[in-house]
Structure formats: C-alpha cells, structure tokens
Enzyme design. Structure first.
Site, PDB file in Angstrom:
ATOM      1  N   CYS A  88      33.616  35.552  35.349  1.00 52.87           N
ATOM      2  CA  CYS A  88      33.115  34.803  36.505  1.00 52.87           C
ATOM      3  C   CYS A  88      33.606  35.361  37.843  1.00 52.87           C
ATOM      4  CB  CYS A  88      33.508  33.340  36.389  1.00 52.87           C
ATOM      5  SG  CYS A  88      33.078  32.602  34.799  1.00 52.87           S
ATOM      6  N   HIS A 352      25.643  28.346  38.055  1.00 49.16           N
ATOM      7  CA  HIS A 352      26.724  29.326  37.939  1.00 49.16           C
ATOM      8  C   HIS A 352      26.247  30.564  37.179  1.00 49.16           C
ATOM      9  CE1 HIS A 352      30.484  31.214  37.283  1.00 49.16           C
ATOM     10  NE2 HIS A 352      30.994  30.421  36.341  1.00 49.16           N
ATOM     11  N   CYS A 382      37.801  30.846  39.035  1.00 49.04           N
ATOM     12  CA  CYS A 382      38.482  31.208  37.797  1.00 49.04           C
ATOM     13  C   CYS A 382      37.602  32.149  36.984  1.00 49.04           C
ATOM     14  CB  CYS A 382      38.800  29.960  36.978  1.00 49.04           C
ATOM     15  SG  CYS A 382      37.344  28.979  36.525  1.00 49.04           S
TER      16      CYS A 382
END
Length: 396
Positions: A88, A352, A382
């Site tokens: 990510c 996301h 994160c």
C-alpha cells in the site's frame, strides 16, 4: 540539498471493484494520469528525467507496467522509469524516491505516483503446472486468487490483513460503534466534498466508451451519501464471528491511479513552472507484520523528529483509511485531531487502489490545503507485512 517542488498533481476518479473502470488496465490508468500531470504543468514527456510508479498486482500484465503506461502516454521511449512494490505504500515510496533523486542532483523533473487495476487481477496455477502433474490424488491443484494472495494477505504467515486488524482492534478495545462513526464521517465528508466541487481540481475525468456510447466518469464511484451509523450497524462482521470490522468500516477494493510531477528549483526556472507545494521530507518505518496499522505512527514520528517539527505545526493530515482502526490509532496513539484528519473523506468512502493510494492521499492533501488556505500537511499510510510511510508538504 536541493529543494523539491510539486508542480502538478492529478488522480483518476476511483472506480468500484467491477465498476466503470474494469476494462482499463493498470497501464491505461497510469497513462491517463501521466498525460494529465504533464498537461497541467505544460511540459512535454521528453523533458522528464525519469518516472517512478507504484504497482502491486502486476502478475500476468506484462513487463514493467510503468513503462507500458509511459509509452501509452506518448512519453518518448528514451525516457526510462521503474516500478515500486511496497504494497500500500508503493506510490508514496515512489514519490519519496523521486524527491531523493532530485535532492541528490540526479534528476530535475520526475513524474511519480502509482496505478492499480484491482478489477483486472487474475488467478494463477502454481509452478506444478509447468513441470507436470504426476499425482493429483489427494492434492488437487486449485486456482489462487491473486488479489487476495498478493494484495491482501500477509505473506509471512498467511493471515488476511482484515483478520490481523480485527485482532488489533480487540487489543486496543475499539468498539463497533466507534469504528462505524469513523466510517460514517468518511462517507459524509467525501459526499460533501464531491457535491461542493472540492475534488474537481484533483480529478482527471476519464472517457469510457461502450456499445451504449461514450460517457465521462468524473467522480468517485464508491461514495455512499446516505450512509448512517445506524445503517452501518446492520452490516455483519467480515473477518471474525461477532467481530467489529465490516464491509462498511473497511476500505473498498478499487481501481485508480494518481501522479505528481516533481521538479528541482532549476527545472522550475528553466521551464517556467508554477510550484504548488514543496516536499519537506519523507520517512518509513517497519515492525511486527501483524501490527501494520500502527506503523504510520512510527513513520510520522520519525519524520517529525527529522524535520524538527511537532503535530501542532501541521494544518491538515491524511492517513489512509485501510480500516477505521487506522484512523482511531492515528488519533489516539499519535494525537491527531479528527477535525484535521482526512477532511474530504478517506479510503472507506473513496476506495483503496493499493498501488496508487500513497500518491492519491498526497494529491487530496495538496488540494485540501489549497481549498482551506492552509500551509503544512502530513500524509501517511500503512502497508502489508508490517510497515508504513509518511511525507510532509508545504504549500507555496
């Protein structure tokens, strides 16, 4: 060390999983934002020294997706680039790498960001298929979902990131109602930002051609403006019996891309560019894989120490809403005021796209600073297997 300026920043609208952007590959989405930031800055692709793009779910999509995207964007083949996979944090690390390259004097104009088509992520057969199946009795060969395997599962122990976050939520004593309140606020803020036109400056609309004709997607598909805490409370637990995490208080699986154009002071002067912000610095941190939602806090603390600044110096914050837990940790462990955090909504509402989110939250933060006439912003997120990144911007 040289200053690094952001001179253009754009993102695609974020498409729902299996939604309007399903037929756009990661290279297509990346090409779209590459073209958009170059057009915004008014420079040609031949003036670039390098491009760096985050991407995670690349299996089966061919060699070097950023280069595929660059060539689709009509950037000359004499300009090279590379991909970053930090799960990510991929796109944010791409921007950090670009900034470090410029600071070191190894480049003056670098395009950085990330791209991901989660909808086009496929399945795979293991290496056993290559060498032949001698005996399948009692050992069937199953298709493996690459979205889960490469994107959403901790490779160190096989646990899903949702399962790990569920355990962390229990450890911290976060209640279902607290998490749903965070999720509801994300949806409300994103809906308000969309209705108010706050995202118009950052989104590069996409034309979608089908048998029904051509349509333009200019807003994010995942926002649910009618969300309430009560409606979220009706959703069932997603990762554990009687757990606190649901589909409503976790981020959405999404397609999208985002990019920023970074320039040295010399490039700003040479090409008569208009800086939007200065990158003050970036940082990264790692720890126990299952505690990944806590690591943006560590990365942010490292960055604050490096910059000799405190939280009070910053006007706005973005912390990627992988889960509502992420926001509660940022508020309670780091001490960020909710009124300053993800002011236009976050990944729970917007989505996301894992290889792009690090750049997406930077783009959103930059324009939020502009809208509110603020100066300093900090973005963090994160990443799976236990890490986090953070970056600080100063609007100019």
């Amino acid at each position: 060390m040289r200053d690094v300026f952001i001179v253009a920043a754009k993102r695609t609208p974020l498409g729902r999983f299996g939604g309007s952007l399903t037929n756009f590959s990661a290279a297509d989405l990346g090409a779209h934002v590459m073209k958009s930031v170059l057009a915004q800055a008014g420079v040609g692709g031949d003036q670039l020294d390098l491009y760096i793009m985050g991407n995670v779910l690349r299996a089966g999509h061919g060699q070097l997706i950023p280069r595929q995207a660059a060539l689709k964007a009509e950037i000359p083949d004499t300009v090279d680039g590379y991909a970053v996979d930090m799960v990510c944090s991929s796109a944010m690390m791409s921007v950090i790498n670009a900034a470090l390259t410029i600071r070191a004097g190894e480049g003056d104009l670098i395009l950085a960001g990330g791209t991901e088509s989660m909808s086009q992520t496929g399945f795979y057969l293991s290496h056993r298929a290559r060498w032949g199946y001698k005996f399948l009795m009692g050992a069937p060969e199953n298709l493996t979902d690459l979205l889960l395997h490469d994107g959403l599962t901790d490779s160190t122990n096989g646990e899903g990131m949702g399962e790990q976050t569920e355990k962390l939520a229990a450890e911290h004593g976060f209640s279902r109602i607290e998490l749903d309140e965070v999720a509801c606020l994300s949806q409300q803020r994103a809906a308000h930002a969309t209705e108010s036109g706050y995202f118009d400056s950052e989104i590069a609309p996409i034309e979608i051609t089908s048998r029904k004709g051509t349509q333009v997607l200019a807003s994010d598909e995942g926002i649910r403006s009618d969300t309430t805490v009560e409606s979220l409370g009706k959703l069932r637990s997603a990762f554990a019996k009687d757990g606190v995490l649901t589909a409503g208080n976790c981020s959405q699986i999404t397609d999208g891309a985002a990019a920023l154009l970074l320039a040295s002071g010399e490039a700003v002067e040479k090409y008569q560019l208009k800086p939007l912000a200065k990158i003050l610095g970036g940082s990264w941190a790692a720890g126990t894989p299952s505690r990944f939602p806590e690591l943006p806090i560590t990365a942010s603390q490292k960055l604050l120490a490096k910059l000799d600044k405190t939280l009070a110096d910053f006007d706005l914050f973005e912390n990627n809403e992988a889960f509502s837990v992420s926001n509660l940790l940022f508020e309670r462990r780091l001490g960020v005021d909710r009124d300053k955090l993800n002011v236009n909504g976050g990944a729970i509402a917007l989505g996301h796209p894992i290889g792009a989110s690090g750049a997406r939250i930077m783009v959103t933060l930059l324009y939020a600073l502009q809208q509110r006439d603020k100066t300093l912003g900090l973005a963090a997120l994160c990443h799976g297997t236990g890490g986090g990144t953070a970056i600080a911007l100063e609007r100019v």
